[in-house]
Design a protein around this motif. Structure first.
Motif, PDB file in Angstrom:
ATOM      1  N   TRP A 155       0.803  -1.214   0.000  1.00 10.74           N
ATOM      2  CA  TRP A 155       0.000   0.000   0.000  1.00 10.74           C
ATOM      3  C   TRP A 155       0.844   1.277   0.000  1.00 10.74           C
ATOM      4  N   ILE A 156       2.123   1.170   0.276  1.00  6.15           N
ATOM      5  CA  ILE A 156       2.944   2.369   0.503  1.00  6.15           C
ATOM      6  C   ILE A 156       3.005   3.274  -0.727  1.00  6.15           C
ATOM      7  N   GLU A 157       3.256   2.708  -1.873  1.00  6.02           N
ATOM      8  CA  GLU A 157       3.397   3.523  -3.079  1.00  6.02           C
ATOM      9  C   GLU A 157       2.109   4.281  -3.373  1.00  6.02           C
ATOM     10  N   ALA A 158       0.986   3.584  -3.260  1.00  5.18           N
ATOM     11  CA  ALA A 158      -0.294   4.223  -3.535  1.00  5.18           C
ATOM     12  C   ALA A 158      -0.615   5.319  -2.526  1.00  5.18           C
ATOM     13  N   LEU A 159      -0.177   5.157  -1.289  1.00  4.05           N
ATOM     14  CA  LEU A 159      -0.516   6.114  -0.245  1.00  4.05           C
ATOM     15  C   LEU A 159       0.272   7.420  -0.375  1.00  4.05           C
ATOM     16  N   LYS A 160       1.263   7.435  -1.243  1.00  2.00           N
ATOM     17  CA  LYS A 160       1.969   8.700  -1.476  1.00  2.00           C
ATOM     18  C   LYS A 160       1.026   9.760  -2.025  1.00  2.00           C
ATOM     19  N   SER A 161      -0.058   9.282  -2.644  1.00  2.00           N
ATOM     20  CA  SER A 161      -1.124  10.191  -3.062  1.00  2.00           C
ATOM     21  C   SER A 161      -2.283  10.031  -2.086  1.00  2.00           C
ATOM     22  N   SER A 162      -2.762  11.140  -1.548  1.00  2.00           N
ATOM     23  CA  SER A 162      -3.858  11.063  -0.582  1.00  2.00           C
ATOM     24  C   SER A 162      -5.137  10.532  -1.211  1.00  2.00           C
ATOM     25  N   SER A 163      -5.221  10.531  -2.548  1.00  2.00           N
ATOM     26  CA  SER A 163      -6.429  10.053  -3.212  1.00  2.00           C
ATOM     27  C   SER A 163      -6.675   8.570  -2.963  1.00  2.00           C
ATOM     28  N   TYR A 164      -5.663   7.878  -2.450  1.00  2.00           N
ATOM     29  CA  TYR A 164      -5.793   6.463  -2.105  1.00  2.00           C
ATOM     30  C   TYR A 164      -6.756   6.257  -0.930  1.00  2.00           C
ATOM     31  N   ILE A 165      -6.975   7.309  -0.164  1.00  2.00           N
ATOM     32  CA  ILE A 165      -7.818   7.229   1.034  1.00  2.00           C
ATOM     33  C   ILE A 165      -9.265   7.540   0.661  1.00  2.00           C
TER      34      ILE A 165
END
Length: 580
Positions: A368-378
């Motif tokens: 999940w780390i790479e995706a979480l660099k963008s807040s849109s993942y939340i």
């Protein structure tokens, strides 16, 4: 002459043996309103306590052919004894895209069976009146069954209570709403209600008290228990426990009409036959194997929020037959639209301390780390939210959430960051609705809360997946202390624990099996007399804290996070309409 006497004596001997066998087995037979049932003698895992199992009792007619997608019909009575065995009857069909459990049980569309376990060994059982645990399994509305794979009765039997575990229809077979007369969804909930009515009527013959039935559910099962509390099912139960789920979980509701899912999945077969009626007609007659193979199961719209396609729905009263849910849960609470019985049902809402880690890909726990660099993942877990992800306000809330859980530093592959992520998914998917359910239901009936935080040797997710860097207790792990789990992937944990009682952690684990089960059976028997501290306000809610060392008290678990999320929802409130 001597030969004739010898044969006569032999005949008398075998007649005597037959009579002894009949008498000795009479305690296995119960005469229910549906017909006689013969059970199987068993012994428990820990202390070899004798009990009787009655596996595979039909509680409704097979929901096949023209009864597919329809309200369950009462089982036809039988006259010859139904002789049960050690084998379970078929579980309900699980669609191929479901993957949470991976059970390999025998499955069939003819699956509406329940299993009863009783410690009452007397021939006449009706005088005992033991408390009854009526259990609805979880599995994301798509999976699970009533077998002992995840719900073996051993611990409950050792606490002198009766356990009933049921099958109910799953996936599209259990929830598909065509919004046509007689086909309005919620078949699974109606199955459960049918099984509950059968239990209420017949449990006295097994030694149970029909006026002391406690309905318990875990995850999707807990969601459905909550919905029973919003319906007329309350007249069949005395108490209820919801483990890791309730009607306000974001994943508890998808949308009210499922026809588009079928149109897409079966577009090649349907061709230009795309009206609601044509889709229904095709699905009624489609091979069950085709529905299992092609129906979608779930969509992970964000790694922080699950979305299941087949869920409970709000039915149209004009089209429904024996409707189960006619209003959204929030509307039921807002309008105070409860039957009188529901105000008398004592309830418990429960969460574990780290629900989210059970949904990690344990082969890539940091994926999940790479995706979480963008807040849109939340994702923001609110049905009826009219803001879209490209709006400034939506993105501002996402950024605040990210900062609350992770701060401003770099997000790297460390145990600290992994635990922060687990708490984000735990709060989003479970703790927020846990508090919402307590807030609203405490105004209706006596309401309590459990907070599970055990980290011992039958935590069935953490240990087999080697997720020991994560603190706390994961989703479904609480059930491993109420039930022995016989699924081969996990059963070795119980064997190892019992084999070496000299080990301190093993001794604590065995002790936890006892005090967790006692908590539940005592609640079913007489309520939380020893811990009678019902929730009055979620601001100072005192929950029973279930720890490695026993039962404690904890005030407002995850309180800091809940305060944050309350502010976030207040910011979004003007944009939330018609919340489920």
């Amino acid at each position: 002459m001597a030969w004739h006497l010898k044969m006569l004596n032999l005949l008398f001997f075998w007649q005597f043996i037959a009579i002894v066998n009949i008498v000795s087995c009479e305690y296995l037979t119960v005469n229910t309103c549906s017909g006689p049932i013969v059970g199987v003698p068993q012994k428990t895992f820990v202390h070899q306590v004798p009990y009787i199992s009655y596996k595979g009792i039909p509680y409704a007619q097979p929901p096949v052919d023209k009864l597919r997608f329809r309200v369950p019909r009462s089982v036809k009575p039988w006259t010859e004894p139904l002789v049960t065995t050690n084998e379970y009857r078929p579980s309900c069909l699980v669609i191929a895209q479901a993957f949470l459990f991976g059970l390999k049980s025998n499955q069939s569309e003819d699956c509406l069976f329940l299993n009863v376990y009783t410690p009452v060994l007397e021939k006449s059982k009706t005088k005992r009146k033991l408390p009854v645990l009526f259990y609805i399994h979880g599995g994301g509305f798509n999976e699970g069954d009533g077998t002992d794979a995840f719900q073996a009765p051993d611990f409950v039997m050792e606490h002198n209570a009766i356990l009933v575990v049921i099958n109910y229809r799953l996936g599209p077979f259990g929830y598909a709403n065509f919004n046509l007369h007689g086909y309005t969804g919620n078949m699974a909930l109606k199955d459960q209600r049918k099984a509950l009515k059968w239990t209420k009527k017949n449990i006295k013959y097994f030694g149970g008290d029909p006026d002391a039935i406690t309905m318990i559910g875990e995850s999707a099962g807990a969601v459905q228990v909550h919905l029973h509390l919003l319906s007329n099912s309350c007249k069949y139960i005395k108490r209820a426990v919801m483990l890791s789920g309730n009607a306000f979980n974001y994943w508890s509701y998808y949308k009210n009409n499922n026809v588009d899912l079928f149109r897409e999945a079966f577009k090649n077969e349907l061709g230009d036959q795309t009206s609601d009626e044509e889709v229904l007609n095709y699905m009624i007659n489609a091979p069950a194997e085709s529905i299992v193979a092609k129906s979608p199961a779930l969509d992970i719209i964000s790694r922080t929020t699950l979305l299941f396609y087949w869920t409970p729905v709000v039915e149209d009263k004009r089209k429904a037959v024996h409707p189960f849910l006619l209003q959204k849960p929030h509307d039921i609470y807002a309008n105070n639209n409860f039957c009188a019985n529901c105000r008398n049902v004592e309830v418990v809402f429960s969460v574990t301390s780290s629900e989210g880690f059970s949904f990690l890909d344990y082969t890539q726990p940091y994926a999940w780390i790479e995706a979480l660099k963008s807040s849109s993942y939340i994702a923001l877990p609110y049905h009826g939210l009219t803001l879209t992800q490209d709006t400034a306000k939506y993105q501002a809330v996402q950024n605040k959430i990210k900062k609350f859980y992770f701060g401003d530093g770099e997000i790297e592959q460390t145990p600290e960051r992994l635990n922060q992520y687990v708490q984000l998914t735990t709060d989003t998917n479970f703790v927020i609705p846990f508090y919402e359910a307590m807030r609203l239901h405490s105004k209706v009936a006596k309401t309590y809360c459990f907070y599970f935080d055990i980290n011992l040797n039958t935590n069935i997710v953490k240990l087999p997946r080697n997720l020991t860097d994560i603190e706390g207790m994961g989703h479904i792990e609480d059930t491993g202390y109420l039930f022995k789990i016989n699924e081969p992937k996990y059963s070795f944990l119980y064997d190892q624990t019992l084999a070496d009682r000299s080990n301190e952690i093993n001794r604590k684990t065995i002790c936890a099996w006892k005090f967790v089960t006692k908590l539940f059976t005592d609640f079913a028997r007489k309520g939380l007399v020893k811990y009678d501290n019902p929730v009055k306000s979620v601001k100072n809610a005192k929950c029973i804290h279930i720890t490695n060392d026993g039962l404690r008290s904890i005030t407002r678990p995850h309180g800091r996070a809940i305060k944050f999320w309350r502010k976030a929802k207040n910011c979004l409130y003007p944009f939330i309409v018609d919340e489920f």
